[in-house]
Design a protein around this motif. Structure first.
Motif, PDB file in Angstrom:
ATOM      1  N   PRO A  24      -6.453  19.045  15.561  1.00  0.00           N
ATOM      2  CA  PRO A  24      -5.551  18.525  14.516  1.00  0.00           C
ATOM      3  C   PRO A  24      -5.923  17.102  14.105  1.00  0.00           C
ATOM      4  CG  PRO A  24      -4.307  19.511  16.320  1.00  0.00           C
ATOM      5  CD  PRO A  24      -5.731  19.385  16.794  1.00  0.00           C
ATOM      6  N   VAL A  25      -6.059  16.913  12.809  1.00  0.00           N
ATOM      7  CA  VAL A  25      -6.341  15.584  12.249  1.00  0.00           C
ATOM      8  C   VAL A  25      -5.461  15.376  11.019  1.00  0.00           C
ATOM      9  CG1 VAL A  25      -8.746  15.572  13.070  1.00  0.00           C
ATOM     10  CG2 VAL A  25      -8.206  16.455  10.750  1.00  0.00           C
ATOM     11  N   ALA A  26      -5.461  14.137  10.516  1.00  0.00           N
ATOM     12  CA  ALA A  26      -4.755  13.801   9.268  1.00  0.00           C
ATOM     13  C   ALA A  26      -5.790  13.226   8.305  1.00  0.00           C
ATOM     14  CB  ALA A  26      -3.652  12.794   9.538  1.00  0.00           C
ATOM     15  N   TYR A  27      -5.849  13.803   7.117  1.00  0.00           N
ATOM     16  CA  TYR A  27      -6.857  13.406   6.124  1.00  0.00           C
ATOM     17  C   TYR A  27      -6.174  12.648   4.982  1.00  0.00           C
ATOM     18  CZ  TYR A  27     -10.275  13.943   2.321  1.00  0.00           C
ATOM     19  OH  TYR A  27     -11.149  13.710   1.281  1.00  0.00           O
ATOM     20  N   CYS A  28      -6.826  11.599   4.516  1.00  0.00           N
ATOM     21  CA  CYS A  28      -6.239  10.770   3.447  1.00  0.00           C
ATOM     22  C   CYS A  28      -6.856  11.092   2.087  1.00  0.00           C
ATOM     23  CB  CYS A  28      -6.443   9.290   3.747  1.00  0.00           C
ATOM     24  SG  CYS A  28      -5.765   8.222   2.437  1.00  0.00           S
ATOM     25  N   PRO A  29      -6.156  11.844   1.238  1.00  0.00           N
ATOM     26  CA  PRO A  29      -6.711  12.166  -0.080  1.00  0.00           C
ATOM     27  C   PRO A  29      -6.425  11.107  -1.144  1.00  0.00           C
ATOM     28  CG  PRO A  29      -4.705  13.416   0.272  1.00  0.00           C
ATOM     29  CD  PRO A  29      -4.926  12.606   1.524  1.00  0.00           C
ATOM     30  N   TYR A  30      -5.322  10.356  -0.987  1.00  0.00           N
ATOM     31  CA  TYR A  30      -4.904   9.400  -2.022  1.00  0.00           C
ATOM     32  C   TYR A  30      -4.351   8.136  -1.378  1.00  0.00           C
ATOM     33  CZ  TYR A  30      -4.957  13.544  -5.001  1.00  0.00           C
ATOM     34  OH  TYR A  30      -5.333  14.677  -5.656  1.00  0.00           O
ATOM     35  N   ILE A  31      -4.732   6.991  -1.916  1.00  0.00           N
ATOM     36  CA  ILE A  31      -4.218   5.720  -1.411  1.00  0.00           C
ATOM     37  C   ILE A  31      -4.316   4.679  -2.522  1.00  0.00           C
ATOM     38  CG2 ILE A  31      -6.484   5.223  -0.369  1.00  0.00           C
ATOM     39  CD1 ILE A  31      -4.958   3.625   1.807  1.00  0.00           C
ATOM     40  N   PHE A  32      -3.284   3.851  -2.621  1.00  0.00           N
ATOM     41  CA  PHE A  32      -3.181   2.840  -3.679  1.00  0.00           C
ATOM     42  C   PHE A  32      -2.762   1.505  -3.069  1.00  0.00           C
ATOM     43  CE2 PHE A  32      -2.580   6.988  -5.451  1.00  0.00           C
ATOM     44  CZ  PHE A  32      -3.227   6.966  -6.673  1.00  0.00           C
ATOM     45  N   VAL A  33      -3.422   0.424  -3.492  1.00  0.00           N
ATOM     46  CA  VAL A  33      -3.085  -0.922  -3.026  1.00  0.00           C
ATOM     47  C   VAL A  33      -3.014  -1.876  -4.216  1.00  0.00           C
ATOM     48  CG1 VAL A  33      -4.063  -0.749  -0.710  1.00  0.00           C
ATOM     49  CG2 VAL A  33      -5.528  -1.434  -2.627  1.00  0.00           C
ATOM     50  N   ASP A  34      -2.391  -3.042  -4.001  1.00  0.00           N
ATOM     51  CA  ASP A  34      -2.251  -4.013  -5.097  1.00  0.00           C
ATOM     52  C   ASP A  34      -3.152  -5.240  -4.893  1.00  0.00           C
ATOM     53  OD1 ASP A  34      -0.999  -5.396  -3.073  1.00  0.00           O
ATOM     54  OD2 ASP A  34       0.937  -5.578  -4.077  1.00  0.00           O
ATOM     55  N   GLU A  68       0.838  -1.211   0.000  1.00  0.00           N
ATOM     56  CA  GLU A  68       0.000   0.000   0.000  1.00  0.00           C
ATOM     57  C   GLU A  68       0.865   1.248   0.000  1.00  0.00           C
ATOM     58  OE1 GLU A  68      -3.934   0.100   2.275  1.00  0.00           O
ATOM     59  OE2 GLU A  68      -2.528   0.960   3.697  1.00  0.00           O
ATOM     60  N   PHE A  69       0.376   2.271  -0.661  1.00  0.00           N
ATOM     61  CA  PHE A  69       0.988   3.602  -0.594  1.00  0.00           C
ATOM     62  C   PHE A  69      -0.113   4.605  -0.348  1.00  0.00           C
ATOM     63  CE2 PHE A  69       1.605   7.609  -2.931  1.00  0.00           C
ATOM     64  CZ  PHE A  69       2.635   8.146  -2.170  1.00  0.00           C
ATOM     65  N   PHE A  70       0.097   5.513   0.610  1.00  0.00           N
ATOM     66  CA  PHE A  70      -0.892   6.572   0.781  1.00  0.00           C
ATOM     67  C   PHE A  70      -0.258   7.825   1.345  1.00  0.00           C
ATOM     68  CE2 PHE A  70      -1.566   6.306   5.390  1.00  0.00           C
ATOM     69  CZ  PHE A  70      -1.226   5.001   5.686  1.00  0.00           C
ATOM     70  N   VAL A  71      -1.018   8.899   1.261  1.00  0.00           N
ATOM     71  CA  VAL A  71      -0.596  10.198   1.774  1.00  0.00           C
ATOM     72  C   VAL A  71      -1.612  10.659   2.809  1.00  0.00           C
ATOM     73  CG1 VAL A  71      -0.354  12.644   1.160  1.00  0.00           C
ATOM     74  CG2 VAL A  71       0.656  10.871  -0.301  1.00  0.00           C
ATOM     75  N   LEU A  72      -1.113  11.205   3.893  1.00  0.00           N
ATOM     76  CA  LEU A  72      -1.978  11.884   4.878  1.00  0.00           C
ATOM     77  C   LEU A  72      -1.573  13.347   4.926  1.00  0.00           C
ATOM     78  CD1 LEU A  72      -2.047   9.405   7.925  1.00  0.00           C
ATOM     79  CD2 LEU A  72      -3.730   9.635   6.070  1.00  0.00           C
ATOM     80  N   VAL A  73      -2.557  14.236   4.894  1.00  0.00           N
ATOM     81  CA  VAL A  73      -2.245  15.678   4.989  1.00  0.00           C
ATOM     82  C   VAL A  73      -2.829  16.238   6.280  1.00  0.00           C
ATOM     83  CG1 VAL A  73      -2.160  15.998   2.482  1.00  0.00           C
ATOM     84  CG2 VAL A  73      -4.327  16.343   3.686  1.00  0.00           C
ATOM     85  N   ASP A  74      -2.104  17.156   6.897  1.00  0.00           N
ATOM     86  CA  ASP A  74      -2.565  17.777   8.136  1.00  0.00           C
ATOM     87  C   ASP A  74      -3.768  18.674   7.861  1.00  0.00           C
ATOM     88  OD1 ASP A  74      -0.453  16.519   9.286  1.00  0.00           O
ATOM     89  OD2 ASP A  74       0.588  18.347   9.937  1.00  0.00           O
ATOM     90  N   ALA A  75      -4.711  18.656   8.784  1.00  0.00           N
ATOM     91  CA  ALA A  75      -5.906  19.494   8.663  1.00  0.00           C
ATOM     92  C   ALA A  75      -6.486  19.692  10.057  1.00  0.00           C
ATOM     93  CB  ALA A  75      -6.940  18.826   7.755  1.00  0.00           C
ATOM     94  N   LEU A  76      -7.572  20.433  10.123  1.00  0.00           N
ATOM     95  CA  LEU A  76      -8.273  20.639  11.396  1.00  0.00           C
ATOM     96  C   LEU A  76      -9.731  20.220  11.232  1.00  0.00           C
ATOM     97  CD1 LEU A  76      -6.972  24.230  12.323  1.00  0.00           C
ATOM     98  CD2 LEU A  76      -6.109  22.026  13.189  1.00  0.00           C
ATOM     99  N   PHE A  77     -10.253  19.590  12.295  1.00  0.00           N
ATOM    100  CA  PHE A  77     -11.689  19.311  12.348  1.00  0.00           C
ATOM    101  C   PHE A  77     -12.219  19.917  13.635  1.00  0.00           C
ATOM    102  CE2 PHE A  77     -15.229  16.507  13.777  1.00  0.00           C
ATOM    103  CZ  PHE A  77     -16.142  16.874  12.793  1.00  0.00           C
ATOM    104  N   ASN A  78     -13.079  20.906  13.486  1.00  0.00           N
ATOM    105  CA  ASN A  78     -13.558  21.628  14.669  1.00  0.00           C
ATOM    106  C   ASN A  78     -12.390  22.129  15.512  1.00  0.00           C
ATOM    107  OD1 ASN A  78     -16.169  21.178  13.861  1.00  0.00           O
ATOM    108  ND2 ASN A  78     -16.474  19.409  15.223  1.00  0.00           N
ATOM    109  N   GLY A  79     -11.339  22.559  14.803  1.00  0.00           N
ATOM    110  CA  GLY A  79     -10.189  23.106  15.498  1.00  0.00           C
ATOM    111  C   GLY A  79      -9.206  22.084  16.022  1.00  0.00           C
TER     112      GLY A  79
END
Lengths: 267, 267, 267, 267
Positions: free
Chosen positions: B98-108, B85-96
């Motif tokens: 800190p969270v990490a959001y997954c925009p892209y992910i690839f598996v075989d 698997e390969f994926f990216v997590l980007v930092d973001a805020l939810f109701n202030g």
């Protein structure tokens, strides 16, 4: 700009696993009629469908070389959108009407898998191959002519799940010979929250809608199919008791709609 | 007997694309900290999340060699259930927060793709590889020691979408260094019926829940990552402005639940 | 600068299918002892070898997760050089000396296939998988401990050609238990010129030479193997009459040489 | 009964990686004329060939969907024998005569790789795709008609090495327009014995011989090609300075011979 019909949801929609409908398809079909044990067919049917006693276990195996496009020339990117598919349709009844239900289907492409899930086709990944014919004649290319032979096979996770051969006898002059039962799927998407596993977010019996359906170069003849015994693959339970006609044809159609027959989705 | 959590829905559930939860995972992780253009990160966030200005575009790339099992020794069938698997997590805020959001992910692997969709991970197929370490030492096997180097790459549809290298410097003694933002996904499943395309059957912001999380043999050092420009792949828009730490560790956890944060599913 | 040991022959040698020797390997091995019908083993031996009557059809099946490197950090490019392998060795005699001959071998990587051909290993492509163990414990990861179980399978062209399970019982304290017959191959490369098909350009019995052979974390226990009947795959003729020990270990070695035993190459 | 032309050498020859000649081929071709930097072309030529100054760096890229058969209906087993190929031919001179030399070629099938090596084609594995046309018309299928467009791509080890588009303008009435330089390869097989690495067992300049060459449905138009910059792939050095015609046609031929031009094989 493309919209985000599936995931991932991105600014320009280019990374989406498949473009939104309308979906356009063209492909080469190898189709084999066969009869499984009627109780094996019956055991696969969802509660909303009834066994078709007159069909005596009749089913069809399809091997298809597909080309897909959306509205942005996706057919020019075959590495991402061209694919191969194997599936089985079993005869059944819905409210007494003859239908064909899809219990198993395998594709070699993720865009096709996503569209299939949206349509209710229960797609898993597999490797599928079929013999082709080419405009330049020679020993490596069977002809669309009496005696022409086409082989096919499908595998999943390294196990061969199906093997077929079609030997052509004559051109199909009456497309009605190709059958016309509507294709019925169970569209299904789970809930993962603890305590909700038995309450799927989507669970609806649907009928596929295909527009602009065209058939070209249809031939029929003898069909041979085996569904070998495999570890943890219930498809083997449909192993043919006997086989019937085989068909080879080219087909194209569009998909822009889906008809809900029964909706059990849990709100 | 297995139940049918996903499709296909079959008598014994053996053909189901993945067994139902509980889902157990163990894997080797290569993780690389990097900073993308903050506006590129912001453009990916769903409306329910806010850009994390302090993060300055911080994200993480994960390359993982996974082994999965359900409750029936699925780990003994690696052809069907082992995956990368390969994926990216980007930092973001939810109701202030800190969270990490997954925009892209690839598996075989398709079983992993199905489970991912149920969790809200927007999985597509890809090929993913990472350097391994082996108990028998020699030039072909980097050591978990200062100077040990591990490479990784991911591709989708024949295009290389990511390339990384981690050079180890020191063992991680404080697991807190590995970060602890909750992982946030947008669980999404479309409707195909004409006129309903903008009304997805499932569209909910969810938080991943991982139990029995264990980390072993964690090392950190220098991370290097590129996200090459690709045709029709928006992942490239996250191309690193700069890279930070790299990590290499083994991880295991279980999944049996999912937390809904905001439910926009159309009833 | 790399030289061009194989093809393609290019200015910088970077495109060559594999770097030149020295070749360095590290891998995880699952090995299963089994006994085939002695006549099936005998039928596979080249004329220069004799059946080993005392061996009673003894053979070994190997499933290996390999990592390779040459002299330029090829282990950092696992998409190109990491691979998985399945092969069988059968007991035989050469000039009365016990040897192990390799009749069948399958890999999932072209660089490995090229090196194998240079060594005389008759490699074809296949997909090979084995259960792994991870440093982070949990249900998804078997332990190197009594009762630990590891599965494996191999397929070629979509047919499953082998399936194995090893259940660990005890650590191997005496590496001699792992066997030490030299590995013998028939190095072979054809001539295509009309009239020359029976006069191969290379046809020599060779003995593999492995330097710096290291074994780590070796365990043994019960081995189970099946070689399913497949269309046009003679490997099935070696179907186990009975199985013996199973082994799981890590191994590393180097290859820089090859010993010619008998050279039938046609000049 | 089949003989063992390649490895593995088995009692019935069924497991051999490819059947012996005669080899029969049929396929769909996308061909794109392009011009690379002349010095890049010259740097690839073996010593026996000379740069073709008048060609000004002219080369051709071929994307082919192939079907193969030997003498035992191998075309009915497409999982094992059907394949896709990408290669480049560069203009050169041999003893002052115009020839085309193949520096790079990629296939997705091991039987094709083995046959290629026997012919001197320096094959590596790759994934290759091209747009197809189908008898059933519709948006998903380009027509063999002015304006018809066909895309293609090739990748190796997860990197895209080539991307092409052909837009049809007119049918080819004079097959001579398709070119007729003989195809020249360097057949090469190494020695692994220590001290012998620079003395390949086979190293001979050869000319491909194709019998019963047929062309059908040949069209020409505009060709567009890119050879993207890739890690450790020298093919990128041939990046087009400009592109020329594109062709789309079906081709069939047989192979039963090979002509040696210069033999440097070390005895």
């Amino acid at each position: 700009m493309k919209s985000n019909f599936f995931v991932p949801l991105t600014p320009r929609g280019l990374s989406n696993i498949s473009p939104p409908p309308p979906w356009h398809y063209a492909g080469d079909f190898l189709v084999i009629d066969f009869w499984a044990k009627p109780e094996a067919v019956a055991s696969l049917l969802p509660a909303e469908l009834q066994a078709d006693a007159k069909a005596e276990g009749h089913a069809q195996a399809y091997f298809i070389d597909w080309q897909f496009t959306g509205e942005h020339d996706e057919f020019l990117n075959p590495a991402r959108y061209q694919y191969r598919e194997f599936f089985v349709l079993v005869d059944a009844l819905f409210n007494g009407k003859p239908v064909a239900y899809c219990p198993y289907i395998f594709v070699d492409n993720d865009a096709a898998m996503a569209r299939g899930w949206a349509q209710g086709f229960p797609k898993r990944l597999g490797l599928v191959f079929q013999t082709r014919t080419f405009a330049a004649s020679g020993p490596a290319s069977p002809k669309l002519a009496p005696g022409g032979r086409f082989g096919a096979s499908a595998s999943a996770d390294g196990q061969r799940i199906a093997r077929g051969i079609v030997t052509l006898e004559k051109a199909v002059t009456d497309p009605a010979a190709l059958g016309s039962r509507p294709t019925i799927n169970m569209r299904h998407f789970p809930r993962l929250a603890a305590g909700q596993w038995e309450r799927p977010a989507v669970h609806e019996l649907v009928e596929s809608i295909m527009d602009n359906f065209k058939v070209a170069d249809a031939w029929m003849g003898k069909g041979e199919l085996t569904l070998p015994e495999c570890e943890n693959e219930e498809l083997s339970d449909l192993a043919p008791v006997r086989c019937g006609n085989g068909y080879r044809m080219s087909v194209s159609y569009d998909v822009t709609d889906l008809k809900t027959l029964v909706d059990h989705s849990v709100k």
